[in-house]
Scaffold this motif. Structure first.
Motif, PDB file in Angstrom:
ATOM      1  N   ALA A 188      29.495  38.226  46.556  1.00  0.00           N
ATOM      2  CA  ALA A 188      29.848  37.190  45.576  1.00  0.00           C
ATOM      3  C   ALA A 188      30.717  37.811  44.491  1.00  0.00           C
ATOM      4  O   ALA A 188      30.494  38.956  44.079  1.00  0.00           O
ATOM      5  N   HIS A 189      31.710  37.055  44.036  1.00  0.00           N
ATOM      6  CA  HIS A 189      32.593  37.547  42.979  1.00  0.00           C
ATOM      7  C   HIS A 189      31.874  37.391  41.642  1.00  0.00           C
ATOM      8  O   HIS A 189      31.496  36.279  41.259  1.00  0.00           O
ATOM      9  N   LYS A 236      39.963  37.493  37.793  1.00  0.00           N
ATOM     10  CA  LYS A 236      39.305  36.216  38.038  1.00  0.00           C
ATOM     11  C   LYS A 236      39.677  35.764  39.451  1.00  0.00           C
ATOM     12  O   LYS A 236      40.827  35.928  39.881  1.00  0.00           O
ATOM     13  N   GLN A 237      38.726  35.211  40.174  1.00  0.00           N
ATOM     14  CA  GLN A 237      38.972  34.920  41.589  1.00  0.00           C
ATOM     15  C   GLN A 237      40.173  33.996  41.791  1.00  0.00           C
ATOM     16  O   GLN A 237      41.008  34.242  42.670  1.00  0.00           O
ATOM     17  N   ALA A 238      40.280  32.944  40.995  1.00  0.00           N
ATOM     18  CA  ALA A 238      41.404  32.006  41.147  1.00  0.00           C
ATOM     19  C   ALA A 238      42.742  32.694  40.899  1.00  0.00           C
ATOM     20  O   ALA A 238      43.733  32.407  41.589  1.00  0.00           O
ATOM     21  N   ASP A 239      42.779  33.647  39.934  1.00  0.00           N
ATOM     22  CA  ASP A 239      44.021  34.376  39.646  1.00  0.00           C
ATOM     23  C   ASP A 239      44.368  35.334  40.788  1.00  0.00           C
ATOM     24  O   ASP A 239      45.552  35.511  41.118  1.00  0.00           O
ATOM     25  N   ALA A 259      35.283  30.319  50.838  1.00  0.00           N
ATOM     26  CA  ALA A 259      36.415  30.429  51.763  1.00  0.00           C
ATOM     27  C   ALA A 259      37.532  31.263  51.150  1.00  0.00           C
ATOM     28  O   ALA A 259      38.141  32.104  51.827  1.00  0.00           O
ATOM     29  N   ALA A 260      37.802  31.058  49.861  1.00  0.00           N
ATOM     30  CA  ALA A 260      38.851  31.811  49.181  1.00  0.00           C
ATOM     31  C   ALA A 260      38.497  33.291  49.092  1.00  0.00           C
ATOM     32  O   ALA A 260      39.358  34.159  49.313  1.00  0.00           O
ATOM     33  N   LEU A 261      37.246  33.605  48.789  1.00  0.00           N
ATOM     34  CA  LEU A 261      36.828  35.004  48.692  1.00  0.00           C
ATOM     35  C   LEU A 261      36.931  35.696  50.047  1.00  0.00           C
ATOM     36  O   LEU A 261      37.352  36.861  50.138  1.00  0.00           O
ATOM     37  N   SER A 262      36.570  34.996  51.099  1.00  0.00           N
ATOM     38  CA  SER A 262      36.680  35.569  52.441  1.00  0.00           C
ATOM     39  C   SER A 262      38.135  35.891  52.784  1.00  0.00           C
ATOM     40  O   SER A 262      38.444  36.936  53.365  1.00  0.00           O
TER      41      SER A 262
END
Length: 285
Positions: A188-189, A236-239, A259-262
């Motif tokens: 997890a981020h 930051k994950q979105a960035d 899904a984005a983190l993967s």
């Protein structure tokens, strides 16, 4: 008369001898043929398998009434999920994310979970469930996630009603899904400081920590991994998704987050051994 009788006896004796001779020759031929027949039969058995009957043997079998036979159902072999020790070099990487009623104020005032999502990195199998909180959502949480409770049992997500369950049911469903995999590492981020702390508080409050701990071998926070790889940049994950993948996504939706983190982990080609360098356990938080 004696001569005639003697002649008859002699001719009869010859006939008998000839018959015996022919019979003995036939017997001998049969004796010679039998080993050859057995040899051919043995060769057939070798080709068909030692337990497979030949056509001759099948003909000799008595016919049975198949309708009277009780057909036993095939029993499936029991398979046990292989569980390896924490720190093994071949973990199952599962990205993990929560949506909650708010942020962590302090250890005695943890937010409640409103959504749980997870995704196995290789197969991309997903898990998602909405959870009915017993705390009110903050205005910021409502704005970011679009999750609203109209009453104690009705949850809306961006105006649409969704099926939500209690936390005990949700954790049970999560464990059932995780039990499909061996040697699970949850990633997890910022998980060490948020997601894992919140889920630990939730399972301890309902006495289900042992159940979840049996499903998970290690925890990994991806934030320090990307901080080390891209120092001085926003982690930051979105960035990260925008800068590395060149796209945006529906952040603050747990299913989109996992899904984005993967995709991020795959994009930077992180090896499992490298990920495990940052692993820890629930007891460490």
């Amino acid at each position: 008369m004696d001569v005639q009788r003697a002649g008859k006896l002699t001719s009869n004796t010859r006939k008998m001898c000839d018959t015996d001779g022919r019979q003995s020759n036939t017997d001998k031929a049969k004796e010679i043929a039998q080993p050859k027949q057995r040899k051919r039969t043995d060769q057939k058995r070798k080709r068909l398998g030692s337990d497979s009957p030949t056509k001759t043997e099948e003909k000799e079998k008595p016919k049975t009434d198949d309708t009277c036979e009780e057909v036993q159902p095939k029993r499936r072999k029991k398979t046990h999920r292989k569980r390896t020790r924490p720190g093994d070099d071949n973990p199952t990487i599962i990205t993990f994310d929560l949506e909650t009623t708010g942020l962590i104020d302090d250890e005695d005032n943890m937010p409640h979970i409103t959504q749980i999502a997870a995704m196995e990195k290789m197969s991309r199998l997903k898990f998602c469930i909405y959870v009915k909180p017993k705390k009110s959502l903050t205005n910021e949480a409502k704005s970011l996630t679009g999750i609203v409770m109209t009453n104690a049992d009705t949850m809306l997500v961006k105006g649409k009603k969704v099926n939500a369950v209690g936390i005990r049911v949700a954790i049970g469903k999560l464990c059932e899904w995780l039990e499909r995999f061996s040697n699970v590492s949850l990633v997890a981020h910022n998980g060490r400081w948020f997601d894992f702390r919140v889920v630990k508080s939730a399972i301890e409050s309902i006495g289900m920590e042992d159940r979840l701990y049996k499903c998970v071998c290690t925890l990994v926070d991806s934030l320090p991994i990307f901080q080390k790889m891209y120092p001085g940049k926003s982690n930051k994950q979105a960035d990260l998704v925008l800068s590395l993948l060149g796209t945006g996504y529906n952040e603050h939706d747990a299913t989109a987050d996992v899904a984005a983190l993967s995709k991020l982990i795959s994009h930077v080609d992180l090896y499992r051994k490298e990920i495990l360098k940052y692993s820890f356990n629930f007891s460490d938080i």
